[in-house]
Design a protein around this motif. Sequence first.
Motif, PDB file in Angstrom:
ATOM      1  N   SER A  55      19.012  -4.051  -1.824  1.00 32.95           N
ATOM      2  CA  SER A  55      19.008  -2.858  -0.973  1.00 32.95           C
ATOM      3  C   SER A  55      17.658  -2.672  -0.300  1.00 32.95           C
ATOM      4  N   ILE A  56      16.598  -2.937  -1.025  1.00 29.62           N
ATOM      5  CA  ILE A  56      15.267  -2.798  -0.448  1.00 29.62           C
ATOM      6  C   ILE A  56      15.016  -3.912   0.561  1.00 29.62           C
ATOM      7  N   ILE A  57      15.484  -5.108   0.238  1.00 27.47           N
ATOM      8  CA  ILE A  57      15.320  -6.215   1.184  1.00 27.47           C
ATOM      9  C   ILE A  57      16.028  -5.891   2.488  1.00 27.47           C
ATOM     10  N   ILE A  58      17.246  -5.369   2.388  1.00 30.06           N
ATOM     11  CA  ILE A  58      17.991  -4.997   3.593  1.00 30.06           C
ATOM     12  C   ILE A  58      17.242  -3.899   4.335  1.00 30.06           C
ATOM     13  N   LEU A  59      16.762  -2.889   3.612  1.00 31.19           N
ATOM     14  CA  LEU A  59      16.007  -1.803   4.244  1.00 31.19           C
ATOM     15  C   LEU A  59      14.777  -2.368   4.945  1.00 31.19           C
ATOM     16  N   LEU A  60      14.049  -3.233   4.256  1.00 28.44           N
ATOM     17  CA  LEU A  60      12.839  -3.793   4.852  1.00 28.44           C
ATOM     18  C   LEU A  60      13.159  -4.709   6.027  1.00 28.44           C
ATOM     19  N   PHE A  61      14.264  -5.442   5.957  1.00 26.65           N
ATOM     20  CA  PHE A  61      14.667  -6.318   7.054  1.00 26.65           C
ATOM     21  C   PHE A  61      14.809  -5.516   8.342  1.00 26.65           C
ATOM     22  N   PHE A  62      15.414  -4.350   8.237  1.00 33.12           N
ATOM     23  CA  PHE A  62      15.608  -3.523   9.423  1.00 33.12           C
ATOM     24  C   PHE A  62      14.330  -2.782   9.812  1.00 33.12           C
ATOM     25  N   CYS A  63      13.449  -2.579   8.871  1.00 31.81           N
ATOM     26  CA  CYS A  63      12.242  -1.800   9.143  1.00 31.81           C
ATOM     27  C   CYS A  63      11.064  -2.634   9.631  1.00 31.81           C
ATOM     28  N   ILE A  64      11.019  -3.913   9.312  1.00 29.74           N
ATOM     29  CA  ILE A  64       9.845  -4.731   9.645  1.00 29.74           C
ATOM     30  C   ILE A  64       9.474  -4.658  11.125  1.00 29.74           C
ATOM     31  N   PRO A  65      10.435  -4.828  12.056  1.00 36.21           N
ATOM     32  CA  PRO A  65      10.025  -4.757  13.467  1.00 36.21           C
ATOM     33  C   PRO A  65       9.424  -3.399  13.835  1.00 36.21           C
ATOM     34  N   PHE A  66       9.916  -2.358  13.205  1.00 38.01           N
ATOM     35  CA  PHE A  66       9.418  -1.017  13.509  1.00 38.01           C
ATOM     36  C   PHE A  66       8.069  -0.770  12.845  1.00 38.01           C
ATOM     37  N   SER A  67       7.861  -1.395  11.671  1.00 45.97           N
ATOM     38  CA  SER A  67       6.628  -1.127  10.942  1.00 45.97           C
ATOM     39  C   SER A  67       5.414  -1.750  11.620  1.00 45.97           C
ATOM     40  N   LEU A  68       5.619  -2.708  12.509  1.00 46.39           N
ATOM     41  CA  LEU A  68       4.478  -3.276  13.227  1.00 46.39           C
ATOM     42  C   LEU A  68       3.790  -2.200  14.062  1.00 46.39           C
ATOM     43  N   ASN A  69       4.587  -1.337  14.694  1.00 44.63           N
ATOM     44  CA  ASN A  69       3.997  -0.203  15.408  1.00 44.63           C
ATOM     45  C   ASN A  69       3.317   0.741  14.427  1.00 44.63           C
ATOM     46  N   ALA A  70       3.887   0.896  13.260  1.00 44.92           N
ATOM     47  CA  ALA A  70       3.292   1.758  12.241  1.00 44.92           C
ATOM     48  C   ALA A  70       1.919   1.235  11.834  1.00 44.92           C
ATOM     49  N   GLN A  71       1.768  -0.091  11.763  1.00 43.92           N
ATOM     50  CA  GLN A  71       0.466  -0.669  11.423  1.00 43.92           C
ATOM     51  C   GLN A  71      -0.570  -0.339  12.485  1.00 43.92           C
ATOM     52  N   LYS A  72      -0.181  -0.410  13.750  1.00 40.07           N
ATOM     53  CA  LYS A  72      -1.103  -0.082  14.838  1.00 40.07           C
ATOM     54  C   LYS A  72      -1.576   1.358  14.734  1.00 40.07           C
ATOM     55  N   LEU A  73      -0.695   2.231  14.246  1.00 40.05           N
ATOM     56  CA  LEU A  73      -1.029   3.654  14.107  1.00 40.05           C
ATOM     57  C   LEU A  73      -1.761   3.952  12.801  1.00 40.05           C
ATOM     58  N   LYS A  74      -1.988   2.915  12.000  1.00 49.02           N
ATOM     59  CA  LYS A  74      -2.661   3.062  10.708  1.00 49.02           C
ATOM     60  C   LYS A  74      -1.909   4.023   9.786  1.00 49.02           C
ATOM     61  N   LEU A  75      -0.595   3.829   9.717  1.00 52.48           N
ATOM     62  CA  LEU A  75       0.231   4.605   8.808  1.00 52.48           C
ATOM     63  C   LEU A  75       0.337   3.869   7.479  1.00 52.48           C
ATOM     64  N   ASP A  76       0.411   4.613   6.412  1.00 57.21           N
ATOM     65  CA  ASP A  76       0.595   4.057   5.075  1.00 57.21           C
ATOM     66  C   ASP A  76       2.021   4.391   4.657  1.00 57.21           C
ATOM     67  N   ILE A  77       2.898   3.382   4.659  1.00 60.38           N
ATOM     68  CA  ILE A  77       4.309   3.590   4.346  1.00 60.38           C
ATOM     69  C   ILE A  77       4.668   2.756   3.122  1.00 60.38           C
ATOM     70  N   ARG A  78       5.200   3.416   2.098  1.00 59.66           N
ATOM     71  CA  ARG A  78       5.567   2.740   0.846  1.00 59.66           C
ATOM     72  C   ARG A  78       7.039   2.974   0.548  1.00 59.66           C
ATOM     73  N   VAL A  79       7.662   1.982  -0.080  1.00 63.60           N
ATOM     74  CA  VAL A  79       9.016   2.116  -0.608  1.00 63.60           C
ATOM     75  C   VAL A  79       8.932   1.765  -2.086  1.00 63.60           C
ATOM     76  N   LEU A  80       9.253   2.719  -2.942  1.00 62.91           N
ATOM     77  CA  LEU A  80       9.227   2.500  -4.384  1.00 62.91           C
ATOM     78  C   LEU A  80      10.656   2.364  -4.885  1.00 62.91           C
ATOM     79  N   CYS A  81      10.909   1.341  -5.668  1.00 65.04           N
ATOM     80  CA  CYS A  81      12.253   1.095  -6.192  1.00 65.04           C
ATOM     81  C   CYS A  81      12.227   1.173  -7.718  1.00 65.04           C
TER      82      CYS A  81
END
Length: 182
Positions: free
Chosen positions: A6-32
């Motif tokens: 479930s986390i892999i699937i979530l991350l698969f869909f989120c990775i392209p979006f998280s690149l913009n998050a990195q540029k914004l210096k956001l700290d995003i965590r997923v705890l399972c």
Amino acid sequence: MRKFYSIIILLFFCIPFSLNAQKLKLDIRVLCYHNIKKKTKYQYDVSYDNFKKQMQLIIKSGYQSLKATELVNLLKKIKKGYRPKHRKFVAITFDDGNYGVYQYAFPLMKKLKLKGTIYIYPTIINARQKRRKRTGKKTAYMMWSEIKRVISHPLFELGAHSFYHPNLTKESKRGLKLQIVH
């Protein structure tokens, strides 16, 4: 090593979006998590005391908790140019529907006003519910009534783990469709 699909699937869909998050210096965590217990027995168990400390650290560190769907929606908005004021986000997730989530995590997270997502697979819930009704003994998994109680709270949501929790790398195309679409 057990894979957290479930986390892999979530991350698969989120990775392209998280690149913009990195540029914004956001700290995003997923705890399972899997199970919260007074005393740990299995490698996927977390003791209640340790879990409580982790949740308090999340708050002390300034993280804003999000349900998994809220995290996905945030990342989609970021991709479209949205700039969140808050910089630290965490999605707290629970796999399998273990009873300790209902008994320990749910009350604590409500008290601390932290959001969470539980991922279940219905076949184990159904089987354990039948066994509990037949024997009267508690099971390691939540019952449907307990799941409904958790997800009826505005801080929580339900997600689909899979239908019966197979090793997806060994499933046929038909089997994968059953697990994902069912």
